[in-house]
Enzyme design. Sequence first.
Site, PDB file in Angstrom:
ATOM      1  N   HIS A 246       0.823  -1.222   0.000  1.00 58.82           N
ATOM      2  CA  HIS A 246       0.000   0.000   0.000  1.00 58.82           C
ATOM      3  C   HIS A 246       0.851   1.265   0.000  1.00 58.82           C
ATOM      4  O   HIS A 246       0.355   2.345  -0.295  1.00 58.82           O
ATOM      5  CB  HIS A 246      -0.990  -0.001   1.177  1.00 58.82           C
ATOM      6  CG  HIS A 246      -0.390   0.324   2.514  1.00 58.82           C
ATOM      7  ND1 HIS A 246      -0.044  -0.655   3.428  1.00 58.82           N
ATOM      8  CD2 HIS A 246      -0.085   1.498   3.107  1.00 58.82           C
ATOM      9  CE1 HIS A 246       0.426  -0.086   4.517  1.00 58.82           C
ATOM     10  NE2 HIS A 246       0.424   1.226   4.342  1.00 58.82           N
TER      11      HIS A 246
ATOM     12  N   ASP B 228       0.108  -7.511   1.444  1.00 58.00           N
ATOM     13  CA  ASP B 228       0.539  -6.126   1.672  1.00 58.00           C
ATOM     14  C   ASP B 228       2.068  -6.002   1.746  1.00 58.00           C
ATOM     15  O   ASP B 228       2.610  -5.363   2.642  1.00 58.00           O
ATOM     16  CB  ASP B 228      -0.097  -5.544   2.935  1.00 58.00           C
ATOM     17  CG  ASP B 228       0.042  -4.026   2.987  1.00 58.00           C
ATOM     18  OD1 ASP B 228       0.342  -3.412   1.937  1.00 58.00           O
ATOM     19  OD2 ASP B 228      -0.161  -3.444   4.082  1.00 58.00           O
TER      20      ASP B 228
ATOM     21  N   SER C  39       4.669   2.644   7.958  1.00 57.98           N
ATOM     22  CA  SER C  39       4.401   1.401   7.244  1.00 57.98           C
ATOM     23  C   SER C  39       5.514   1.046   6.271  1.00 57.98           C
ATOM     24  O   SER C  39       5.980   1.892   5.510  1.00 57.98           O
ATOM     25  CB  SER C  39       3.072   1.496   6.491  1.00 57.98           C
ATOM     26  OG  SER C  39       1.998   1.359   7.373  1.00 57.98           O
TER      27      SER C  39
END
Length: 373
Positions: free
Chosen positions: A60, A90, A178
């Site tokens: 993402h 992911d 992230s």
Amino acid sequence: PPAPVPVPTPCAPQADLQELLERVVAQVTPALLHIENRKAGGLGSGFLIDAEGNALTNAHVVGEARDVRCMLFNGARVTAKVLARDYAMDLALIRLDMRNAETAAYVRPLPMGDSSKLKVGQMVLTLGSPLGLNRSMAFGVVSNARRWGGVLAMPRGGIAGLMNLFIQTDAPINPGNSGGPLVTLEGKVVGVNSRGFPNADGLGLSIPIDTAKDVLVRLKAAGEDGQIERSVIGADLGPFDPADDACEWAYKLEQGVKVLCVFPDSPAAAAGLQKDDVITRIAGKGVGAAEEEDLPAVYRLLDAGKPEEPIEVEVRRPEAVTLRISGMSSLAFYQSILMPQIGVYARAPYDTEVRGQQGAVVTGRWMASRSAC
């Protein structure tokens, strides 16, 4: 007589812990990447995994970009090519442009640890670029080493979170973190920071590095489009507890997986799978889910074949029925079946780094989808 209670090891003096943290940060920081996704206008993190300039981050974070801009720990900016992405897990693999000799000299990969050996209470560090503040570190402990984290709607479509568990820590993971590493006090990476919860303090989720190692094999072998295809059948599954079922036949089952929802026009619906069926075997293997944390292993069994490749599923309803269900690309399922039927849905907040791209967490129960089932 009962075994004697072991005497706990005395805690290290504060000065020793301080020195240890400083040493780990100095060791890990050279592997950190601050990632700018100019196509989507977002930020994220990553970390180097080998001397060739390959690095891991979240899918993402890179979204649909073909390349991203990375800043190394010394401030140098380098373009990185997005080699492959696996939206279902992911994770994405990128590679730095190594033609510059100075860049190559500063490539310091992180050693990978063993996430299966993590213990609750073990001290860990999260590193990355929270809110764009690169080279940041946060300190915490493992709160749970085996946490189901819900399902995430990904950029372009696709579903993340069905097939993997997470490491839960109290070290904060903010937007921008992230893709960064979760490391032990030995300086080994044991997780890829993935999700945070803005409405909760001290709650972050990281993808175990053992999961990332398995995905990395597929990422390196990805085709020219760099897209990893996962197979789904179009059914929402949940834990099964015979005591919660009013049917007499259910009490006789030792284990199983409850079918909570079958989406119209999905492969599961075409094969005859029904709501409230109990799946007992997949491809000849007995399956069971007593809690949500058991579900990813079941979804991975359904992903064992290629999309459109049939898989044998045994169910009870109460009679025993064997179905042959063809898989479907998770991207195709999301785009052609899920979204047209239920529209936009969300459960818990998610730390989307890629502004302008969808990053809503959706429930494993697909709560907004009940009208579609």
